[in-house]
Write a protein that holds these residues in place. Structure first.
Motif, PDB file in Angstrom:
ATOM      1  N   THR A  48       0.824  -1.208   0.000  1.00 33.81           N
ATOM      2  CA  THR A  48       0.000   0.000   0.000  1.00 33.81           C
ATOM      3  C   THR A  48       0.859   1.260   0.000  1.00 33.81           C
ATOM      4  O   THR A  48       0.612   2.218  -0.737  1.00 33.81           O
ATOM      5  CB  THR A  48      -0.934   0.009   1.225  1.00 33.81           C
ATOM      6  OG1 THR A  48      -1.763  -1.151   1.192  1.00 33.81           O
ATOM      7  CG2 THR A  48      -1.813   1.261   1.237  1.00 33.81           C
ATOM      8  N   LEU A  49       1.905   1.275   0.865  1.00 37.23           N
ATOM      9  CA  LEU A  49       2.776   2.453   0.958  1.00 37.23           C
ATOM     10  C   LEU A  49       3.620   2.642  -0.283  1.00 37.23           C
ATOM     11  O   LEU A  49       4.206   3.710  -0.489  1.00 37.23           O
ATOM     12  CB  LEU A  49       3.682   2.345   2.196  1.00 37.23           C
ATOM     13  CG  LEU A  49       2.988   2.467   3.550  1.00 37.23           C
ATOM     14  CD1 LEU A  49       3.982   2.256   4.675  1.00 37.23           C
ATOM     15  CD2 LEU A  49       2.313   3.823   3.691  1.00 37.23           C
ATOM     16  N   ASN A  51       2.464   2.723  -3.195  1.00 36.50           N
ATOM     17  CA  ASN A  51       1.674   3.474  -4.165  1.00 36.50           C
ATOM     18  C   ASN A  51       1.925   4.971  -4.003  1.00 36.50           C
ATOM     19  O   ASN A  51       2.435   5.431  -2.978  1.00 36.50           O
ATOM     20  CB  ASN A  51       0.180   3.173  -3.980  1.00 36.50           C
ATOM     21  CG  ASN A  51      -0.143   1.732  -4.290  1.00 36.50           C
ATOM     22  OD1 ASN A  51       0.521   1.100  -5.123  1.00 36.50           O
ATOM     23  ND2 ASN A  51      -1.170   1.204  -3.624  1.00 36.50           N
ATOM     24  N   ASP A  52       1.546   5.755  -5.016  1.00 38.36           N
ATOM     25  CA  ASP A  52       1.686   7.207  -4.967  1.00 38.36           C
ATOM     26  C   ASP A  52       0.476   7.831  -4.286  1.00 38.36           C
ATOM     27  O   ASP A  52      -0.669   7.419  -4.518  1.00 38.36           O
ATOM     28  CB  ASP A  52       1.823   7.779  -6.380  1.00 38.36           C
ATOM     29  CG  ASP A  52       3.186   7.495  -6.994  1.00 38.36           C
ATOM     30  OD1 ASP A  52       4.119   7.193  -6.224  1.00 38.36           O
ATOM     31  OD2 ASP A  52       3.315   7.552  -8.239  1.00 38.36           O
ATOM     32  N   TYR A  53       0.768   8.853  -3.446  1.00 40.27           N
ATOM     33  CA  TYR A  53      -0.290   9.559  -2.735  1.00 40.27           C
ATOM     34  C   TYR A  53       0.014  11.054  -2.764  1.00 40.27           C
ATOM     35  O   TYR A  53       1.148  11.481  -3.027  1.00 40.27           O
ATOM     36  CB  TYR A  53      -0.394   9.095  -1.276  1.00 40.27           C
ATOM     37  CG  TYR A  53      -0.817   7.648  -1.123  1.00 40.27           C
ATOM     38  CD1 TYR A  53      -2.167   7.305  -1.088  1.00 40.27           C
ATOM     39  CD2 TYR A  53       0.131   6.643  -0.997  1.00 40.27           C
ATOM     40  CE1 TYR A  53      -2.562   5.990  -0.940  1.00 40.27           C
ATOM     41  CE2 TYR A  53      -0.250   5.326  -0.856  1.00 40.27           C
ATOM     42  CZ  TYR A  53      -1.600   4.991  -0.831  1.00 40.27           C
ATOM     43  OH  TYR A  53      -1.979   3.697  -0.691  1.00 40.27           O
ATOM     44  N   LYS A  87       5.565   8.477  -3.088  1.00 34.53           N
ATOM     45  CA  LYS A  87       5.163   7.183  -2.545  1.00 34.53           C
ATOM     46  C   LYS A  87       4.806   7.330  -1.073  1.00 34.53           C
ATOM     47  O   LYS A  87       5.312   8.202  -0.374  1.00 34.53           O
ATOM     48  CB  LYS A  87       6.275   6.161  -2.745  1.00 34.53           C
ATOM     49  CG  LYS A  87       6.552   5.842  -4.209  1.00 34.53           C
ATOM     50  CD  LYS A  87       7.525   4.706  -4.352  1.00 34.53           C
ATOM     51  CE  LYS A  87       7.792   4.412  -5.830  1.00 34.53           C
ATOM     52  NZ  LYS A  87       6.571   4.074  -6.567  1.00 34.53           N
ATOM     53  N   GLY A  88       3.945   6.432  -0.603  1.00 39.53           N
ATOM     54  CA  GLY A  88       3.480   6.499   0.773  1.00 39.53           C
ATOM     55  C   GLY A  88       4.594   6.430   1.789  1.00 39.53           C
ATOM     56  O   GLY A  88       4.526   7.075   2.843  1.00 39.53           O
ATOM     57  N   THR A  89       5.647   5.631   1.487  1.00 43.49           N
ATOM     58  CA  THR A  89       6.764   5.518   2.437  1.00 43.49           C
ATOM     59  C   THR A  89       7.460   6.857   2.624  1.00 43.49           C
ATOM     60  O   THR A  89       7.864   7.217   3.731  1.00 43.49           O
ATOM     61  CB  THR A  89       7.762   4.463   1.946  1.00 43.49           C
ATOM     62  OG1 THR A  89       8.133   4.748   0.582  1.00 43.49           O
ATOM     63  CG2 THR A  89       7.181   3.068   2.028  1.00 43.49           C
ATOM     64  N   LEU A  92       5.144   9.224   4.546  1.00 41.09           N
ATOM     65  CA  LEU A  92       5.110   8.831   5.953  1.00 41.09           C
ATOM     66  C   LEU A  92       6.341   9.348   6.682  1.00 41.09           C
ATOM     67  O   LEU A  92       6.270   9.773   7.837  1.00 41.09           O
ATOM     68  CB  LEU A  92       5.026   7.305   6.065  1.00 41.09           C
ATOM     69  CG  LEU A  92       4.869   6.741   7.481  1.00 41.09           C
ATOM     70  CD1 LEU A  92       3.559   7.224   8.100  1.00 41.09           C
ATOM     71  CD2 LEU A  92       4.930   5.219   7.467  1.00 41.09           C
TER      72      LEU A  92
END
Length: 337
Positions: A48-49, A51-53, A87-89, A92
């Motif tokens: 999930t992380l 992916n692009d957000y 990316k989610g990472t 975060l």
């Protein structure tokens, strides 16, 4: 009273039940399920992380080198809202540990004759991007323009006054109010500056004060007015009242040559309240009772009501005893007696 035997028996029974469960076939199946559940959850989270957000963060804005005579008449922006994509990472990491350095604006670089500064986002976007990872896309900056409206104010120095209400405790008083500094520079358009004779601290309310007060206080400033400095240090020393009595002579003034005042008694007792710290400093020489020859001539009686013409600063509740004295105007002999 607790029964120690029952407590021990309950503990050992509970321990045996836990041990039996951990060694049972059912517990092994539970822990195997839990292990694979956590592994699967971890893989799902990583996927999930990956992916692009899109996310939004704030960047502080600092305005520096503003001349003292510049009065900002518009509310300066304190932070920017930036929209980013990655990316989610990475996002975060920004959320949990990354803090952005402030965007610093050197005001002197933008002074102009229009008294209006406009700085587009393109001027400081590079400084924001340089703080992010190469993979992060900067989507937006809000506001997209920093705008400062200002005036070049005239100036004058005015005294500081206390705003609010302060009351000492019973038998205590404030001998002075000390401001550091006791005056400040005021910058404002000429029409406003003419109406300002003093500046006041933010409202202070103190009751029953019995010890010296030290406060850092901001000053009240109206829109379009700049105060330098904008805050002061206030000290309210506290003293306690005590009573003191001195004997003060009556002094005749304006008497013609060959005449003198004779008062009975020639001295009166002056009783007053004064702070303990000044008890020894205040003496009879600080009080003056002057009796005018012309005034005595107009009385039509031989009794004079004593009036104190001068008293030192910091004394209160002054009383004179006796309030009236007998007097006569004595004709002196040629040799002065």
């Amino acid at each position: 009273m607790f029964d120690v035997g029952n407590i021990k028996q309950t503990y050992w029974r509970f321990s045996k039940q836990v041990k039996d469960f951990l060694l049972s076939e059912r517990s092994r199946e539970f822990f195997i399920f839990l292990f694979f559940f956590l592994v699967a959850g971890g893989f799902w989270l990583l996927q999930t992380l990956n992916n692009d957000y899109e996310a939004e963060f704030s960047v502080p804005v600092r305005l520096r080198k503003v001349p003292d005579n510049v009065v900002l008449t518009s509310e300066p922006v304190s932070k920017l809202r930036i929209g980013v994509k990655d990316k989610g990472t990475v996002l975060l990491n920004y959320m949990l540990g990354k803090s952005f350095y402030p965007v610093t604006i050197d005001f002197t670089e933008y002074l102009n004759e229009e008294n209006r500064v406009k700085i587009p986002a393109s001027r400081f976007a590079g400084g924001v991007v340089s703080q992010m990872k190469a993979s992060t896309q900067l989507l937006s900056i809000v506001p997209d323009t920093l705008e400062y409206i200002y005036s070049m104010g005239a100036s004058k120095r005015v005294p500081v006054r206390l705003g609010g209400s302060v009351k000492a405790g019973r038998q205590y008083f404030f001998p002075d109010t000390i401001f550091q500094p006791d005056s400040v520079m005021v910058y404002a358009p000429g029409t406003m500056l003419d109406t300002i004779d003093a500046v006041y601290t933010q409202y202070v309310s103190l009751e029953n004060v019995t010890d010296t007060v030290h406060r850092q206080l901001p000053l009240q400033a109206q829109r379009g007015v700049k105060l330098v400095p904008s805050a002061i240090q206030m000290t309210l020393p506290v003293d306690i009242y005590t009573e003191k009595t001195v004997e003060v002579p009556l002094q005749g003034v304006g008497f013609p040559a060959g005449k003198a005042l004779r008062a009975f008694p020639s001295k009166v007792q002056v009783t007053f309240q004064v702070g303990v710290s000044r008890f020894r400093d205040v003496t009879a020489d600080d009080f003056h009772i002057q009796v005018s020859y012309d005034e005595l001539q107009r009385l039509g009686t031989d009794k004079y009501t004593v009036r104190l013409q001068d008293a030192p600063r910091g004394v209160s509740h002054v009383r004179v005893q006796p309030e009236q004295v007998d007097f006569l105007i004595e004709q002196l002999s040629a040799n002065g007696y």
